[in-house]
Structure formats: C-alpha cells, structure tokens
Design an enzyme around this catalytic site. Sequence first.
Site, PDB file in Angstrom:
ATOM      1  N   ASN A 254     -55.340  23.236 -32.549  1.00 24.35           N
ATOM      2  CA  ASN A 254     -54.320  24.160 -32.056  1.00 24.35           C
ATOM      3  C   ASN A 254     -53.430  23.480 -31.026  1.00 24.35           C
ATOM      4  O   ASN A 254     -53.897  23.109 -29.941  1.00 24.35           O
ATOM      5  CB  ASN A 254     -54.966  25.386 -31.412  1.00 24.35           C
ATOM      6  CG  ASN A 254     -53.948  26.266 -30.697  1.00 24.35           C
ATOM      7  OD1 ASN A 254     -53.225  27.025 -31.310  1.00 24.35           O
ATOM      8  ND2 ASN A 254     -53.873  26.141 -29.368  1.00 24.35           N
ATOM      9  N   GLU A 255     -52.171  23.234 -31.368  1.00 24.45           N
ATOM     10  CA  GLU A 255     -51.079  22.871 -30.469  1.00 24.45           C
ATOM     11  C   GLU A 255     -51.220  21.512 -29.791  1.00 24.45           C
ATOM     12  O   GLU A 255     -50.449  21.207 -28.871  1.00 24.45           O
ATOM     13  CB  GLU A 255     -50.871  23.960 -29.395  1.00 24.45           C
ATOM     14  CG  GLU A 255     -50.418  25.295 -29.967  1.00 24.45           C
ATOM     15  CD  GLU A 255     -50.035  26.319 -28.924  1.00 24.45           C
ATOM     16  OE1 GLU A 255     -49.378  27.310 -29.294  1.00 24.45           O
ATOM     17  OE2 GLU A 255     -50.388  26.126 -27.733  1.00 24.45           O
ATOM     18  N   CYS A 256     -52.164  20.671 -30.211  1.00 23.27           N
ATOM     19  CA  CYS A 256     -52.333  19.389 -29.521  1.00 23.27           C
ATOM     20  C   CYS A 256     -51.106  18.491 -29.700  1.00 23.27           C
ATOM     21  O   CYS A 256     -50.553  17.976 -28.724  1.00 23.27           O
ATOM     22  CB  CYS A 256     -53.592  18.689 -30.025  1.00 23.27           C
ATOM     23  SG  CYS A 256     -55.133  19.560 -29.595  1.00 23.27           S
TER      24      CYS A 256
END
Length: 815
Positions: free
Chosen positions: A430-432
């Site tokens: 998620n969103e790294c």
Amino acid sequence: MKKLDLNGRWMFKGVDRYKKLPRIYRHALRWMKATVPGTVHTDLLSHKVIPDPFHGMNEHRVEWVESLAWVYRREFYVPEGFLSEERISLVADGLDTFAAIRMNGKLVAKTENMFIAHRFDVKKHLRRGKNRIEIMFDSPAIRSRILERQYGPLQVSHEHSRVYVRKAQYSFGWDWGPKLTTSGIWRNIYLEGDSGGRISNPFVKLRSINKKSAVVDVSVEVEKYTTALYTLRVFVGGGNNGVEKIVPATSPVTKVRIRIPEPDVWWPNGYGNQPMYTALLSLVLDGHEVSQIEVPFALRRVRLAQEADSEGRSFVFEVNGRRIFCKGADWIPADSFIPRISDDAYEFLLRSARDAHMNMIRVWGGGFYEQDQFYKLCDRMGLMVWQDFMFACGEYPRHPEFLRQVRAEARSVICRLRNHPSIVAWCGNNECEWLFCTENPDKNPDAMSGSVMYRSLLPQACRKLDGTRPYWRSTPFGSGFPNSETNGNHHQWHVWSHWKDYAEYEKDSGRFVTEFGFQSPANRRTLEDVTTAADRYPQSPVMEHHNKQTEGTERLLRFQSAHYTLPGDFDDFIYKGQLVQADALKTAVEHWRRRKFKTAGSLFWQLNDCWPVSSWSVIDSGLRPKAAYYAARRFFSPLLVSFKRVNAGVECWITNDRLSPFKGVVNLSLQSFGGRVSWTTSLPVHIPPNRSRKIVRVPGIVYKNLNPRNTYLVGGIVRGGITESENRFFFSEPKHWEKRSGTIRTKVVRSGKGGYAVTLWSGIFCKGVRLEIDGEDVWFDDNYFDLDPGVKKRIVFESALQLRDVRKRFCVRWI
C-alpha cells in the site's frame, strides 16, 4: 491425526527486561490469568491493570505496556496414547511477534513473524502426564528500534521503526487508529500428532472450463514417514456430480487431474450465484487413511485487462470473460485487538457491504492477512477481494534476513488463501512507491529500499504457488509516476487530505480508484461509550484525540461550513458531518460510474473502523452505519440515474450494471421545495447491459429564471410503474436554501413478527431524513434519505420494544 487443544486458560506476567517500567505499574510483574487466543492488552484490561484504551485519552496511559516483555505459560496433560504418535508438532497459528517457546524448560524455537502459522516438532520435549509450555514475547516496540539502529533509518510515514517488524503496522498508530502495540498468542495454538504421514497445502487449480466440463489440477504436499507405498485419494463434490480418483503418492507434491462435468461457475455479487465445490484429499497407507484435508473451492477465471485506449491504458477486471465495474470499499482490521473480532462482526460488516451492492473489498496492507472466516464469507457473498501484502507507506528493509522472512511469509499466505475464489488480485503493498516517488521526484520506484520484494520476490511467489489471479505491484501503481490517472490504479487524496472540496472529484479521470474518502464523526452512541458529557463538543481535547489525522477536526468544520450551516450542538456536528461525507462519496462514485469502463473501479476508504473515532469509515466501530453507508446503498445500485452539471445545463445519465438491457422511462421535473412543478418531461430509454449512457441534457434556459435557493431537479427511472432509481440535483448549497415551514408526518405500525413499518409524508422537501429510536440501535432498510413533497415513503425496521414505546421514542431529523 490427533489434536490436543492448548487454547483457553493461561497465566501471564510482565518482564521488565529493558528497565522501562514506571514504578506505579510494578504489579504487572506478577502472575495473572490470561485467555488464549488474546492479547496482552485485553488480558491486562480484564484484570483492570489498565483502563479501557479507547475511552477518553487513556491510550496515553497504557503506552508502558509495549515497553515490557511478556511471558505466557500453562500446564497441560498429555495422555500416553498421544505420545505413541510418530510425530508430535506444536502448531501456533499466530504469535505476536518476537516469541521464544519453551516446552518443559527446553527451548523449542524462536519466531519473528506475526502473520504466519508456526509448526515445530516437539515430541522429544514432551512427557506423559503434566507438561508446561512457556512463551516469552519480547517488546516489538523496542526490538523495532534496535533493528532500526542496526540497519539504519528509512523513509517511513508514521512510526518509522515499524517497518523492521513483521507485525500489523497499524498497531504502531495510524491516521485513523491508536498506538496500541500488542503482543500475545493471537490465534489458535495446539499439539498435533501424526503417524504414517501427513498432507498439507492443498491447491485446486482451474486449467480449463466450458459449458460441458471443467478441468482442475488438485495438488497437495506429502510427507511420508516410512518408505512404504502410499496412495492419494481425491474426491471432488459439488453441483450435481462427484468425481473420485486414486493415484500413487510418489512425489513431495502429488497432483491429480480431474474433469468436472456440467460445471457451475462462481460470480461476483450482482452477476450470478456463488456455487462452491469441495475437494476431499486422503493419504492412504496399507489401506488405512493417515491424513485427510477438506478444501472448499470454486470455478472461476479472472483477468486484469490493460489495453490502450483514448485516455491511456485501461484497468478492467474480467471474471469468466465478463467485464466487471468494481464497486466497494477498503477494509481495515475491525478492532485494535484482533482476537475480539467475532464471527458475528465479520458477518455483519460483509453482509452490509453485499447489501449495499458492493462486489469488491480491498484488504489494506497495513493490517493483517484476515481470519479464515473473512474469506469464507466473501466466497459465499460474491465479494471479490483485492488482497494487499502487509507492507504500507514506507521503505522496507532489504537485508538478507528480512527477505528470508518475507519469502516464508509469502509462501505461507499464498498457500493458505489461494483456494478462495473471492481473492481476485494479489498486490505488493500500500502506497510505498507512490510516497517514495513523491518524496524523491528525481528517482524511480526501483530505487526504493525493499523494492525487490514487490518487483521480484512476491510476483515470483504468486506465479509459482498460484498463477490463477493477477499480481499488481502496489496500490497505487502504473507506468510513469506511480499515481497516474491515465493507467494503472489510482488513489485520490487531493480531495479532503489536501483541503480540496468534493466537487474536485469530477475532475479526476483515474482508471481504477482504490482509495478516496471523506471523514465524518462516529455515531453519537458510539462516541458516548468513550467520552464523558464534558467531552462532547467538536473541539474538546478528547474529541480531537479521537481523530488521528493532523487537522482532522479542522477539516470536518471547514467542509461542513462549505455546505451546511455551522453546527449548533454536538448532535448537529455529527449529523451534518455525516451528511457531508455521504454527499462527497456520492459525488465521486456517480462521476466514476458515468465513466464506465474508462474508470473501471471505485473503492472508497473505508468500510469499517478499529475503535471509536472520526474517520473515513461508513460503519463505525460500534457496528453502527453512518449516513454514507445508506448513501452507498443508493449510489452503488445496479441501476443508477445521476446528474452532471455542464456549462450549458445539467446532463442526466443512466448506468446499468445488469447483464440485461433496461427498457423503461426516465421522469424529470424541476420543482420548488414546496412541491410546485415548473417543468417536467418523460423519456423512454433503452440502456444496453453493462453500460453507462447520457440520456438527455436539461438546458440552462429551463431553470435560468427559477430561484436556485428554492428549486431542485428530481429524476427517476421507472419500469412497470416501479421507480428503480431516483436522484436529485441542487442549484445551491443547503446552507443557502430558503427556510421552509412544515414538518414530517409519521405513522408507525406493526409489520410482521417483531417488525415495524413507518410511513413518512411531508408537504415540503426534506433532505437527509434521519430516523432513530431513542436509546436503541435499530437497522432501518433505508435512512438519511431525501423526501420529496407530497410523496409517501415507507421504511421497515425491527425492534424488541412494544408499539407504544416505539412510537414514543421514534425520532426524525432533516435539513
């Protein structure tokens, strides 16, 4: 196979190995009773050693818990017959997180991963009669900081050392959740005895399917304890048929190909049924069954179509060859203390999603790989699952020991979940990448620490161990900048988090939107459980503590003031805040559904909560739906009429998600809040299946001279005299509407056993009509709806109260 359950009553105590414990909490170092599965926080709470962390600002008063080590132990009895098994394993389905396990004083193993099950051979450590198991849990908060000092800091949002620990990241605190860094035996623990051999990790892989038959490969890992000849018996049942095959079990992974006649396929919610099959696998030695596994599965194909078009590249899920517009929400853990999440809570939340016409749930990458019950319910309800791996919002380590842990985790997770038809996508994190490239605009995602996991390690594991569903590197991700609107999937956080109002949603052309959202307060009864009367105003320290986003309360007030008059009291603040959230999500979803399949998915942040809080959820932690939940039941409806403002007027659109064409009539009218109609039209319409289409434009000249503060446009889709969808368009914000004199009349009557119905009518337009039974939680079949003047609306609900009490306590509120 024999099993000896080790759940239930244990003892536990704190160990101040890092000398961090304040003297006033020394009593935590004595032995106390514990419950397994559980967490140290819930065990301390049961003894009143700590206050309720959710109440007030008690979160700060329990911070010391994470700085201690905690030891759990219990005594158990082993019968002599159990020791006769050839192999005895200790199976711990979930240990949180750094655990040292001792059996009768001897070290058995050490673990460092909360997410996976652990299995250890312990026969040599056991004795007949009384035995003792002891598990020491080191402090994950301190261990994470030690690891960060060893390997160096990384770019991470929230608690920066958390990424070194394979543990639910939200337990270190998030922008919607408290910092309650847990330890403990959080899933089942037991002894398992086997003789002769053992099978594990079954997999039913669909090879081909048509109307006449389906071909599946059934595989299983085989452990043989002797050199004798073994056979594997496989029986597949479901639908109208059962098929059995027996083959020699000669290899560590034994496969059987089976043809299933007249197959029934699994469909997402709204597109068909969800038939399930069962494969029963038995390992046989000398005519005796020595190990057996039963695995449910379903027949379905899934494909992620990415094809060039006029806007870039599509991002469309296809199930069984059918394009699906994905409607749903993001899922976070339903409690800060996972073992407290009941099967009933899972049932309620997922059934609520299904009943709101959702067909996809995204399991967010900062929580945990969900309980088996979650996936079983999604299978049964037709809720597709976008499954993140548990990495979120930051760089992650890349040293060999960490990557070794991730490989083991990926294998464990994929093998556990791959038979669930509901899971339609694996996602690396998620969103790294998005956050990394935002902070480092001169670098590409591969420069990020830990990127090797998402571009190589995880996709290779998914291909090798599964291969039946797509893998996507991150959410969001695509070619170019990782949050593009032209390709890949997209997160929309300029609205709300960057202080943009929700009208900006209509400027977003994301191809598949996996996160967007607007906050609102939890329901009053939920907040009353964790506040005192003195706390109940929007800017109290306690209420601001129960909104974890920076300037969260300020945003709530800013966006209320943009659309509604400022709140007059605490209940007004909650009510209007929830209406703003409902209006915002409605604006976004209707826009993206009009773009079907240019945009092919709309998953809002978020379905649920883990504690009582002002957040983006549409169902609060008390399992009480907010206004936006009821709005979702309308804006996710399979047949939707919606409006779009353009320079020359207002467009009317119809979106048809059904697999059959819609033929009916669209009725449109301009009317005053008092019910005076100034313009009306009826149009026959024909909408092809699985399409969205503009029907008509209402020209500006029609309403140019009408009072925008007292006029609205209402539209409805009618077939066979039944309105299947209705919607409204307003020419000014509610805060500017002219005052109306009038009221809502209600008539409550009994309707069936234990049921009630209320009929509402008003001579004026009423927006956001909220129904309540004072002091009681009631599920209404619709709520927070708009009521047109002169139109009766009937709502059904259930209550244990007598009719006279229901009428006495019935409350209605509207704008």
